[in-house]
Each structure stands twice: as structure tokens, then as C-alpha cells.
Design a protein around this motif. Structure first.
Motif, PDB file in Angstrom:
ATOM      1  N   ALA A 237      -3.384  -1.878   2.847  1.00  0.00           N
ATOM      2  CA  ALA A 237      -2.479  -1.798   3.992  1.00  0.00           C
ATOM      3  C   ALA A 237      -1.074  -2.267   3.625  1.00  0.00           C
ATOM      4  CB  ALA A 237      -3.016  -2.642   5.146  1.00  0.00           C
ATOM      5  N   LEU A 238      -1.001  -3.234   2.746  1.00  0.00           N
ATOM      6  CA  LEU A 238       0.297  -3.805   2.383  1.00  0.00           C
ATOM      7  C   LEU A 238       1.051  -2.944   1.384  1.00  0.00           C
ATOM      8  CD1 LEU A 238       2.189  -6.251   2.699  1.00  0.00           C
ATOM      9  CD2 LEU A 238       0.962  -7.322   0.805  1.00  0.00           C
ATOM     10  N   PHE A 239       0.375  -2.507   0.327  1.00  0.00           N
ATOM     11  CA  PHE A 239       1.058  -1.826  -0.770  1.00  0.00           C
ATOM     12  C   PHE A 239       0.942  -0.305  -0.728  1.00  0.00           C
ATOM     13  CE2 PHE A 239      -0.371  -5.964  -2.659  1.00  0.00           C
ATOM     14  CZ  PHE A 239       0.856  -6.577  -2.554  1.00  0.00           C
ATOM     15  N   GLY A 240       0.101   0.230   0.150  1.00  0.00           N
ATOM     16  CA  GLY A 240      -0.047   1.674   0.227  1.00  0.00           C
ATOM     17  C   GLY A 240      -1.234   2.164  -0.589  1.00  0.00           C
ATOM     18  N   THR A 241      -1.575   3.426  -0.390  1.00  0.00           N
ATOM     19  CA  THR A 241      -2.739   4.006  -1.060  1.00  0.00           C
ATOM     20  C   THR A 241      -2.401   5.397  -1.570  1.00  0.00           C
ATOM     21  OG1 THR A 241      -3.535   4.930   1.035  1.00  0.00           O
ATOM     22  CG2 THR A 241      -4.335   2.737   0.427  1.00  0.00           C
TER      23      THR A 241
END
Length: 233
Positions: free
Chosen positions: A132-136
């Protein structure tokens, strides 16, 4: 039989704010300049590929532990308000605002921002927070440095959203902050004086300062707004 000494790991450079004082610290591994709060950036979220012989494989263990290491950094402390900490430096002000922005984003997603002293969450929860914080998924931002290293980042996730709020243009901030934060490694790679490398990137340095100035204005406004909102509760 003589034993050969194991090669030393290269040190990472300091954040981009050091560029004004002569560039980032000695290092061979690139990183994005301050992407926000040192608790956040700046930063890495970032995947760094080292150049090597054809067919060489990346350090998968290092990549796998990167999210957990950055979560540890995130848990340094709570972001102070603009009125509670008038002595904050410009860099710390930006970091504090980005801390609050990412914390709010994680909370809206039903996740708990990491805090010092809290019981470590499960591995599955840590992974959910990191995603959620760094993206996927595929990394949308990428830049290959003169040293041959490739730096990549996501445009989704809470950190990317906070960077857009503060800097206005996340893609441009990613590019110039990555370049500026790696001026000293570039000088070492080219075997040129740092002053020459800085002169070659003077437009990047000017853009870096412009975006930082914008982020500082937005950070102060955000911290003051949150402080007033908290006082009214």
C-alpha cells in the motif's frame, strides 16, 4: 594457502539535500534523494539494478528485504505539527508533512502505520503495508544512471500520492532527485571533478531546488492545517 579478503559492500550516498554542499556521500549504489520524511522520499519504493556480466542474476534477497527495511525507517517517530515544532529544518518539515500524508493514506486503507514501540505486525500485514505504501506491479518510473545502475519506482501507493501532493510532479521529482543524489558516484565513475559534474547538471540542480521550494511551501501549509484541525477536535 593465502586467503583473499572478501570485497566490501559499497556505501550508500547521503540524501539529495547534501547536493548543495558538494553532492551526496561516497557511494556506488544509487538512491533517490529525499522522497519525503526521513521517516518515509528522498527515496528509495525504489528498485536498484546493478550492472554486471551478461546473465548475472540480481540480488533477490536484498530486494525482498527492502520493504521491511523501509518500514523500519518509517517507524522512527510521529510527524510533528508545524506549530508544535517551529525549529524544524526545511528538510524535516517536508519529511513531517509526508509522514502525515502517508499515515492518513494507510489509515484510509484500513492499515496501521508503523510506530516505534509497537508490537511488530505479522509478515502478511507487513507485506500489505509495504504494498500500500510503495505500490505494486510494474514500476512505471525508471532512470539509468551514467554508472550503469537503474533506479525504478512506482506511481501508485501512498508514498507516490504524498509526493504528488508536496512536489506537484512526481515523475519530475523522481528524475531530478535521483540524478542530484548520485552526482558524486557519477564523478567517481567518470573520474572527473565533482564541480564539473555539477556544472553539467546545473539545470537538474536548479529544478531540484525549485521542486524542494514548492514542497516546503505545501508542507508548511499541510502541517498548519492539520494542527488547526487537531486543535478543533
Amino acid at each position: 594457502m593465502r586467503r583473499e579478503a572478501a570485497p566490501r559492500e559499497p556505501r550508500e550516498p547521503r540524501e539529495a539535500g547534501a547536493a548543495r554542499r558538494g553532492g551526496p556521500a561516497r557511494a556506488a549504489r544509487p538512491r533517490q534523494a529525499e522522497a519525503g520524511p526521513r521517516t518515509r522520499p528522498s527515496v528509495p519504493r525504489l528498485r536498484v539494478s546493478r550492472p554486471g556480466p551478461r546473465g548475472s542474476r540480481p540480488n533477490l534477497r536484498a530486494l525482498a528485504t527492502l520493504p521491511l527495511l523501509m518500514l523500519t525507517v518509517l517507524a522512527v517517530g510521529c510527524a510533528p505539527s508545524g506549530e508544535d515544532a517551529p525549529g524544524l529544518t526545511p528538510g524535516d518539515t517536508i519529511k513531517a508533512a509526508q509522514q502525515q500524508l502517508t499515515d492518513t493514506c494507510l489509515t484510509r486503507k484500513g492499515l496501521t502505520p508503523p510506530r516505534p514501540g509497537d508490537r511488530p505486525p505479522s509478515a502478511a500485514e507487513q507485506q500489505r503495508v509495504a504494498r500500500a505504501l510503495f505500490g505494486t506491479g510494474r514500476t512505471e518510473l525508471a532512470l539509468t544512471l551514467p554508472t550503469g545502475h537503474a533506479v525504478r519506482a512506482h506511481t501508485d501507493g501512498c508514498l507516490a500520492s504524498a509526493q504528488r501532493t508536496l512536489y506537484g510532479d512526481q515523475r519530475r521529482w523522481f528524475r531530478v532527485s535521483t540524478v542530484v543524489n548520485n552526482l558524486k558516484p557519477e564523478a567517481a565513475f567518470r573520474e572527473e571533478p565533482l564541480t564539473e559534474v555539477r556544472d553539467r547538471h546545473r539545470s537538474d540542480l536548479a529544478e531540484w531546488r525549485r521542486l524542494r521550494t514548492r514542497a516546503l511551501i505545501n508542507a508548511k501549509a499541510h502541517l498548519q492545517s492539520e494542527s488547526r484541525r487537531a486543535a478543533a477536535r
